[in-house]
Scaffold this active site. Structure first.
Site, short mmCIF file in Angstrom:
data_model
loop_
_atom_site.label_atom_id
_atom_site.label_comp_id
_atom_site.label_asym_id
_atom_site.label_seq_id
_atom_site.Cartn_x
_atom_site.Cartn_y
_atom_site.Cartn_z
N GLU A 128 0.83 -1.20 0.00
CA GLU A 128 0.00 0.00 0.00
C GLU A 128 0.87 1.25 0.00
OE1 GLU A 128 -3.61 0.20 2.40
OE2 GLU A 128 -2.82 2.05 3.28
N TYR A 171 -6.41 7.33 -0.52
CA TYR A 171 -7.25 8.39 -1.08
C TYR A 171 -7.48 9.41 0.02
CZ TYR A 171 -11.75 10.07 -3.18
OH TYR A 171 -12.78 10.79 -3.72
N ALA A 196 -8.67 12.57 2.46
CA ALA A 196 -9.96 12.99 3.02
C ALA A 196 -10.62 14.00 2.09
CB ALA A 196 -9.75 13.58 4.41
N ARG A 212 -15.35 3.72 4.36
CA ARG A 212 -16.15 4.89 4.72
C ARG A 212 -15.26 6.11 4.80
NH1 ARG A 212 -17.85 6.43 10.64
NH2 ARG A 212 -15.68 7.11 10.44
N LYS A 247 -20.55 -5.46 4.85
CA LYS A 247 -19.70 -5.10 3.71
C LYS A 247 -19.46 -6.29 2.80
CE LYS A 247 -16.53 -3.13 6.45
NZ LYS A 247 -15.33 -2.36 6.88
N GLN A 259 6.74 7.40 15.83
CA GLN A 259 5.83 7.29 14.69
C GLN A 259 4.75 6.24 14.94
OE1 GLN A 259 7.10 5.11 11.11
NE2 GLN A 259 6.56 6.92 9.92
N LYS A 275 8.11 3.69 1.55
CA LYS A 275 9.51 3.30 1.68
C LYS A 275 9.63 1.83 1.30
CE LYS A 275 10.71 7.32 3.41
NZ LYS A 275 11.55 8.28 2.64
#
Length: 290
Positions: free
Chosen positions: A17, A49, A51, A107, A168, A215, A275
């Site tokens: 991703e 994607y 907001a 959502r 779903k 992080q 990365k």
């Protein structure tokens, strides 16, 4: 080949991703990291994607480039946030025209400054509605949805969260990709609960190798995931040594992924954060039969 076909025909499905880069420099760096990741022959690559559709074009630019350059299947993320049904359909038309055959349907989180999710007028309220829209108007798209081994932060209970996941899947989702987790027992419990509820699609673990303690604390605070005590202690013991923290994180992720493979998961989805180094090290340290 859609993601549904990949999970139906492949022994093990590997996916990565990405997120849309914000600068030209970040875009160039991402190209280098994608090239390194492609050496592991992923079955598909996804891109998030923003907001309110803030990265709509960039999302499609990224996946289109990956698809064209590497002939790799891709999936574009799509959320309900800030979009009418007409705008969602427009995105799907654009995605299909660019060679995208799969959608990660979500959502989406409430926009910054908004405590709860509120759909725009003419929009959708839930991910299952988005899945239903895609399946009805674009039946050939592969559809992935999100699952939460430690329960969605807005869910009233783990049981209600699973019922929502079932909605779903019943609406037409082909595969469930989980939120990050760091204790495999949580994933196996979640997978078993899905099976008991009659959720029959592949349940795919989502893995984010830890490279920085600050992080990962930020990330887990937002998504509700937890760090096992011993793992957290090891990261803390590394102090401010970023390289040592990364070493602990890669070691943990490698053991985690190998155990998941040994237990017969249908694949692994890596959140690579644009990365390649840590994910490459993890994949180089595990044994996968493909």
């Amino acid at each position: 080949m859609s993601i549904s076909q990949a999970y139906a025909t492949e022994r093990f499905v590997l996916s990565f991703e990405l997120f849309p880069p914000k600068t030209a420099e970040a875009e160039a760096e991402l190209s280098q990291h994608v090239a390194a990741l492609m050496k592991f022959r992923p079955n598909f690559v996804t891109c998030t994607y923003g907001a309110g559709g803030s990265t709509r074009d960039k999302t499609l630019d990224v996946v289109e480039q990956v698809h064209r350059q590497y002939d790799c299947e891709v999936a574009a993320h799509l959320t309900c946030v800030g979009s009418t049904v007409a705008e969602l359909l427009s995105f799907l038309v654009d995605a299909r025209s660019r060679g995208v055959a799969n959608i990660v349907a979500l959502r989406g989180d409430p926009p910054r400054g908004q405590s709860d999710f509120r759909p725009v007028e003419g929009g959708l309220s839930y991910a299952n509605e988005l899945v239903e829209l895609i399946r009805g108007d674009f039946p050939d798209f592969g559809i992935a949805v999100a699952g939460y081994p430690e329960t969605h932060v807005e869910a009233t209970s783990a049981e209600d969260d699973l019922v929502n996941l079932r909605r779903k899947v019943d609406a037409g989702a082909d595969v469930v990709i989980t939120q990050v987790f760091y204790d495999n027992a949580l994933f196996y419990r979640f997978r078993d609960s899905c099976e008991r509820l009659g959720i029959k699609v592949p349940i795919v673990p989502g893995i984010l190798p830890v490279t920085s303690l600050p992080q990962i604390k930020r990330i887990t605070s937002m998504c509700g995931a937890t760090l096992p005590g011993d793992f957290s202690d090891q990261l803390a013991a590394a102090g401010d040594d970023a390289e040592a923290q990364c070493e602990v994180g890669v070691h943990h992720a490698t053991a985690q992924v190998q155990d998941l493979i040994d237990q017969g998961v249908p694949g692994v989805h890596f959140y690579v954060l644009n990365k390649s180094q840590s994910t490459s090290r993890v994949l180089g340290g595990v044994s996968i039969s493909r």
